[in-house]
Design an enzyme around this catalytic site. Sequence first.
Site, PDB file in Angstrom:
ATOM      1  N   ASP A  84       0.839  -1.195   0.000  1.00 51.10           N
ATOM      2  CA  ASP A  84       0.000   0.000   0.000  1.00 51.10           C
ATOM      3  C   ASP A  84       0.882   1.256   0.000  1.00 51.10           C
ATOM      4  O   ASP A  84       1.766   1.383   0.851  1.00 51.10           O
ATOM      5  CB  ASP A  84      -0.879  -0.043   1.265  1.00 51.10           C
ATOM      6  N   GLU A 135      -1.011   5.685  -8.738  1.00 53.30           N
ATOM      7  CA  GLU A 135      -1.744   6.787  -8.110  1.00 53.30           C
ATOM      8  C   GLU A 135      -1.464   8.101  -8.818  1.00 53.30           C
ATOM      9  O   GLU A 135      -0.324   8.420  -9.153  1.00 53.30           O
ATOM     10  CB  GLU A 135      -1.364   6.931  -6.631  1.00 53.30           C
ATOM     11  N   GLY A 194      -8.967   5.735   1.684  1.00 53.07           N
ATOM     12  CA  GLY A 194      -9.645   6.465   2.765  1.00 53.07           C
ATOM     13  C   GLY A 194     -11.062   5.972   3.004  1.00 53.07           C
ATOM     14  O   GLY A 194     -11.974   6.764   3.240  1.00 53.07           O
ATOM     15  N   ASN A 217      -8.537   1.035   6.586  1.00 54.73           N
ATOM     16  CA  ASN A 217      -7.476   0.802   7.549  1.00 54.73           C
ATOM     17  C   ASN A 217      -7.893   1.317   8.934  1.00 54.73           C
ATOM     18  O   ASN A 217      -8.078   0.563   9.876  1.00 54.73           O
ATOM     19  CB  ASN A 217      -6.183   1.490   7.068  1.00 54.73           C
TER      20      ASN A 217
HETATM   21  P1  13P Z   1      -8.403   4.748   5.977  1.00 50.24           P
HETATM   22  O1  13P Z   1      -7.349   4.579   7.016  1.00 50.24           O
HETATM   23  O2  13P Z   1      -8.990   6.097   5.984  1.00 50.24           O
HETATM   24  O3  13P Z   1      -9.447   3.669   6.069  1.00 50.24           O
HETATM   25  O4  13P Z   1      -7.689   4.611   4.565  1.00 50.24           O
HETATM   26  C1  13P Z   1      -7.051   3.423   4.223  1.00 50.24           C
HETATM   27  C2  13P Z   1      -6.298   3.567   2.954  1.00 50.24           C
HETATM   28  O5  13P Z   1      -6.696   4.239   2.038  1.00 50.24           O
HETATM   29  C3  13P Z   1      -5.039   2.816   2.827  1.00 50.24           C
HETATM   30  O6  13P Z   1      -4.375   3.108   1.662  1.00 50.24           O
END
Ligand code: 13P
Length: 273
Positions: A84, A135, A194, A217
Amino acid sequence: MLVSAKEMLEKARDGKYAVGQFNINNLEWTKSILLTAQEMNSPVILGVSCGAGKYMTGFKTVASMVSAMIDDLKITVPVALHLDHGTYEACFDCIDAGFSSIMFDGSHYSIDENVEKTKELVAICKEKGLSLEAEVGSIGGEEDGVIGMGGVTMLAAGIGNIHGKYPANWPGLSFETLAAVKEKVGDMPLVLHGGTGIPEDMIKKAISLGVAKINVNTECQLAFAAATRKYIEDGKDLEGKGFDPRKLLAPGCEAIKETVREKINLFGSAGKA
Ligand code: 13P
């Protein structure tokens, strides 16, 4: 066995649902997510940030743990192990370590350098059968460069989404931007980062506009922390052998499972393995 994210995301795009990427931090996280995906017969992507990889002592440890766990837990749903927001160097480390998918986050480079580095990684990933997420931070005059990145499996575009909790005055996702990106990239599956705290109707609309992967996350972290706090505040760690880590961490693991279950249901990937 680990698989590339390509096939699961193409199926999700065609079936108008999204596959969840749930980030892992340790063994408990990994186990909770894998068991829930299996229980719901859903494909799943395990996300590993550079920081989490370092915390778990390195990408090799992570890849070995995840592969062994898939065997030991008899997980049969498709699982992709995905870097990630990888730096250029981390992408190579993860390819070597046995990850099945990587994200190169070149959004802080100039668009030309981002495209150039992404193209280099596209060639390597293609040869090795890995999926690649690219990205771009914004669209506008630079979109053409993005379309030039043939071979990219999935694209994360900034559409007003934010990692972590959303502020009270957050204006929401920009569906206009999402639709514009979609028009430019054709049928390339889009990624929504996100995923924590985005209202359900926005998630559903984003999926209808071509989002096939949603990253979560923070929400698992908050659920884990709240359940662990309650266990300790209730004094459970002081009762009998309540201090045993297998007991102490159990409510947090259940909370992660519940969060993953909710997301899999919301994203529509249950039963799609
Ligand atoms: P969040 O922590 O807001 O859920 O986002 C996770 C994310 O986009 C990891 O790349």
